[in-house]
Motif scaffolding. Structure first.
Motif, PDB file in Angstrom:
ATOM      1  N   GLU A  13       0.879  -1.044   0.133  1.00 20.57           N
ATOM      2  CA  GLU A  13      -0.082  -0.211   0.148  1.00 20.57           C
ATOM      3  C   GLU A  13       0.962   1.256  -0.105  1.00 20.57           C
ATOM      4  O   GLU A  13       0.665   2.393  -0.722  1.00 20.57           O
ATOM      5  CB  GLU A  13      -1.151  -0.011   1.273  1.00 20.57           C
ATOM      6  N   ILE A  14       1.871   1.512   0.902  1.00 23.49           N
ATOM      7  CA  ILE A  14       2.935   2.564   0.982  1.00 23.49           C
ATOM      8  C   ILE A  14       3.527   2.596  -0.329  1.00 23.49           C
ATOM      9  O   ILE A  14       3.836   3.810  -1.044  1.00 23.49           O
ATOM     10  CB  ILE A  14       3.790   2.316   2.081  1.00 23.49           C
ATOM     11  N   ASP A  15       4.088   1.383  -0.713  1.00 22.61           N
ATOM     12  CA  ASP A  15       5.007   1.731  -2.012  1.00 22.61           C
ATOM     13  C   ASP A  15       4.075   2.031  -3.329  1.00 22.61           C
ATOM     14  O   ASP A  15       4.767   2.858  -4.023  1.00 22.61           O
ATOM     15  CB  ASP A  15       5.607   0.229  -2.444  1.00 22.61           C
ATOM     16  N   GLN A  19       5.054   5.354  -5.288  1.00 25.66           N
ATOM     17  CA  GLN A  19       5.300   5.156  -6.863  1.00 25.66           C
ATOM     18  C   GLN A  19       4.378   6.175  -7.586  1.00 25.66           C
ATOM     19  O   GLN A  19       4.506   6.863  -8.629  1.00 25.66           O
ATOM     20  CB  GLN A  19       5.249   3.811  -7.207  1.00 25.66           C
ATOM     21  N   ASP A  20       2.882   6.147  -7.092  1.00 25.59           N
ATOM     22  CA  ASP A  20       1.959   7.004  -7.938  1.00 25.59           C
ATOM     23  C   ASP A  20       2.183   8.397  -7.870  1.00 25.59           C
ATOM     24  O   ASP A  20       2.373   9.245  -8.716  1.00 25.59           O
ATOM     25  CB  ASP A  20       0.410   6.572  -7.296  1.00 25.59           C
ATOM     26  N   LEU A  21       2.652   8.949  -6.644  1.00 28.58           N
ATOM     27  CA  LEU A  21       3.027  10.341  -6.454  1.00 28.58           C
ATOM     28  C   LEU A  21       4.290  10.873  -7.111  1.00 28.58           C
ATOM     29  O   LEU A  21       4.127  11.848  -7.576  1.00 28.58           O
ATOM     30  CB  LEU A  21       3.159  10.495  -4.852  1.00 28.58           C
ATOM     31  N   SER A  22       5.198   9.746  -7.232  1.00 24.30           N
ATOM     32  CA  SER A  22       6.389  10.232  -7.844  1.00 24.30           C
ATOM     33  C   SER A  22       6.279  10.182  -9.267  1.00 24.30           C
ATOM     34  O   SER A  22       7.113  10.947  -9.993  1.00 24.30           O
ATOM     35  CB  SER A  22       7.656   9.124  -7.649  1.00 24.30           C
ATOM     36  N   SER A  27       3.985  18.507  -5.920  1.00 25.82           N
ATOM     37  CA  SER A  27       5.101  19.070  -5.177  1.00 25.82           C
ATOM     38  C   SER A  27       5.515  17.985  -4.259  1.00 25.82           C
ATOM     39  O   SER A  27       4.698  17.467  -3.792  1.00 25.82           O
ATOM     40  CB  SER A  27       4.874  20.768  -4.967  1.00 25.82           C
ATOM     41  N   LEU A  28       6.734  18.077  -3.856  1.00 26.06           N
ATOM     42  CA  LEU A  28       7.211  17.327  -2.810  1.00 26.06           C
ATOM     43  C   LEU A  28       6.547  17.747  -1.485  1.00 26.06           C
ATOM     44  O   LEU A  28       6.224  16.970  -0.524  1.00 26.06           O
ATOM     45  CB  LEU A  28       8.779  17.787  -2.577  1.00 26.06           C
ATOM     46  N   ILE A  29       6.285  19.080  -1.180  1.00 25.45           N
ATOM     47  CA  ILE A  29       5.465  19.518  -0.169  1.00 25.45           C
ATOM     48  C   ILE A  29       4.125  18.843  -0.071  1.00 25.45           C
ATOM     49  O   ILE A  29       3.742  18.138   0.929  1.00 25.45           O
ATOM     50  CB  ILE A  29       5.255  21.089   0.011  1.00 25.45           C
ATOM     51  N   GLU A  30       3.516  18.676  -1.234  1.00 28.14           N
ATOM     52  CA  GLU A  30       2.159  18.187  -1.310  1.00 28.14           C
ATOM     53  C   GLU A  30       2.079  16.437  -1.118  1.00 28.14           C
ATOM     54  O   GLU A  30       1.363  16.014  -0.439  1.00 28.14           O
ATOM     55  CB  GLU A  30       1.491  18.427  -2.811  1.00 28.14           C
ATOM     56  N   ILE A 247      13.521   6.243 -11.392  1.00 32.71           N
ATOM     57  CA  ILE A 247      13.642   4.677 -11.487  1.00 32.71           C
ATOM     58  C   ILE A 247      12.414   4.236 -11.390  1.00 32.71           C
ATOM     59  O   ILE A 247      12.011   3.377 -11.698  1.00 32.71           O
ATOM     60  CB  ILE A 247      14.486   4.109 -10.537  1.00 32.71           C
ATOM     61  N   HIS A 248      11.364   4.786 -10.545  1.00 26.62           N
ATOM     62  CA  HIS A 248       9.884   4.462 -10.418  1.00 26.62           C
ATOM     63  C   HIS A 248       9.324   4.465 -11.768  1.00 26.62           C
ATOM     64  O   HIS A 248       8.750   3.547 -11.841  1.00 26.62           O
ATOM     65  CB  HIS A 248       9.145   5.377  -9.411  1.00 26.62           C
ATOM     66  N   HIS A 249       9.744   5.387 -12.701  1.00 25.63           N
ATOM     67  CA  HIS A 249       8.783   5.523 -13.851  1.00 25.63           C
ATOM     68  C   HIS A 249       9.275   4.183 -14.745  1.00 25.63           C
ATOM     69  O   HIS A 249       8.644   3.665 -15.535  1.00 25.63           O
ATOM     70  CB  HIS A 249       9.138   6.814 -14.571  1.00 25.63           C
ATOM     71  N   ALA A 250      10.567   4.321 -14.632  1.00 28.93           N
ATOM     72  CA  ALA A 250      11.330   3.111 -15.409  1.00 28.93           C
ATOM     73  C   ALA A 250      10.823   1.753 -15.025  1.00 28.93           C
ATOM     74  O   ALA A 250      10.533   0.672 -16.025  1.00 28.93           O
ATOM     75  CB  ALA A 250      12.809   3.036 -15.348  1.00 28.93           C
ATOM     76  N   PHE A 251      10.624   1.753 -13.764  1.00 31.89           N
ATOM     77  CA  PHE A 251      10.044   0.239 -13.373  1.00 31.89           C
ATOM     78  C   PHE A 251       8.713   0.102 -13.805  1.00 31.89           C
ATOM     79  O   PHE A 251       8.398  -1.041 -13.944  1.00 31.89           O
ATOM     80  CB  PHE A 251       9.933   0.268 -11.635  1.00 31.89           C
TER      81      PHE A 251
END
Length: 280
Positions: A13-15, A19-22, A27-30, A247-251
């Motif tokens: 759930e966390i991962d 990954q969705d947010l990345s 923004s990093l704040i959001e 790397i998340h997008h590549a994965f």
């Protein structure tokens, strides 16, 4: 490392959310604000589950207080650190911006140095398990060893004191990598003082290296699964002096491959088996 169904579900759930947010344009704040809300909700949810169902045995209880709760709480502390730092930092770029993050790194190192003489710190970092029952079973807390008064304000049915310390260690590791990425956004990081040969190169594709990084991370074979995917990635980028980008997008692209999705891992297996067959 064998993980329970609860641990696997929470990790997934966390991962997935990270990954969705990345992959989005928030923004990093959001991103931090969203993750803080999610992690708080998960902590409440698992606390209710523990209160209703309890633990099947001491092994399950130790796993919960050594692995599950510290991982969630550690990430919560980390994202709170990121939110606090990002909302008070100067405008990005320039000497003032870099100086601000260098100051944050200095504060983090000072806090970490204060823990180096702790017996528990050395126990946890070494990956030992022989005293897990002393540290991670609720009825085993020795009050003479408790250093922080915050323990007495905790819910004794949901805390062992040491689970909170593990969460701090996890948060510090994540925060360390985050701050370094702000100070050196384009430069591979130098972890340790290994004498790495100048001619050491990664001669495979970037996707192959990312596939290897994810395989090592997901299998939990690095630091007992306590090291985050971002830190693993930074270590490999530093080792081979190669930028990997997102790397998340590549994965995610690998997951959508037609046919075999683990091309490099399959190649490694085939190469090793072929070598074994030739040297029987």
């Amino acid at each position: 490392m064998v993980r329970s169904a609860m641990f696997k579900k929470i990790l997934s759930e966390i991962d997935t959310k990270e990954q969705d947010l990345s992959l989005g344009d928030t923004s990093l704040i959001e991103q931090s604000r969203i993750m803080i809300a999610l992690l708080q909700e998960i902590l409440v949810r698992v606390k209710e589950q523990v209160g209703i169902s309890g633990f099947t045995d001491v092994i399950a209880e130790i796993e919960f207080f050594k692995e599950v709760k510290p991982m969630v709480l550690g990430k919560l502390i980390y994202y709170n650190n990121v939110y606090r730092i990002e909302t008070t930092c100067p405008v990005r770029g320039g000497k003032l911006y870099r100086k601000y993050f260098e100051g944050q790194l200095k504060l983090l190192k000072q806090h970490n140095a204060s823990q180096l003489d702790m017996d528990f710190y050395r126990y946890y970092r070494s990956g030992r398990t022989d005293k897990d029952a002393d540290y991670f079973l609720r009825e085993q807390v020795h009050y003479a060893t408790v250093l922080d008064s915050f323990y007495f304000e905790m819910d004794s049915q949901y805390s062992t004191y040491y689970d909170h310390l593990v969460a701090r260690f996890i948060a510090q590791d994540l925060t360390y990598v985050y701050i370094l990425s702000r100070i050196y956004p384009e430069t591979p990081l130098n972890f340790g003082s290994l004498d790495i040969p100048d001619d050491l190169q990664w001669t495979g594709t970037k996707n192959a290296l990312i596939e290897l990084i994810y395989a090592l991370y997901i299998s939990g074979v690095l630091s007992h699964g306590k090291i985050g995917i971002r830190k693993v990635s930074l270590i490999f980028q530093s080792l081979f002096k190669i930028p990997l980008g997102d790397i998340h997008h590549a994965f995610h692209r690998m997951k959508d491959r037609a046919g075999k999705r683990t091309l490099f891992i399959d190649h490694l297996r085939d190469s090793l088996e072929e070598y074994m067959d030739k040297h029987l």
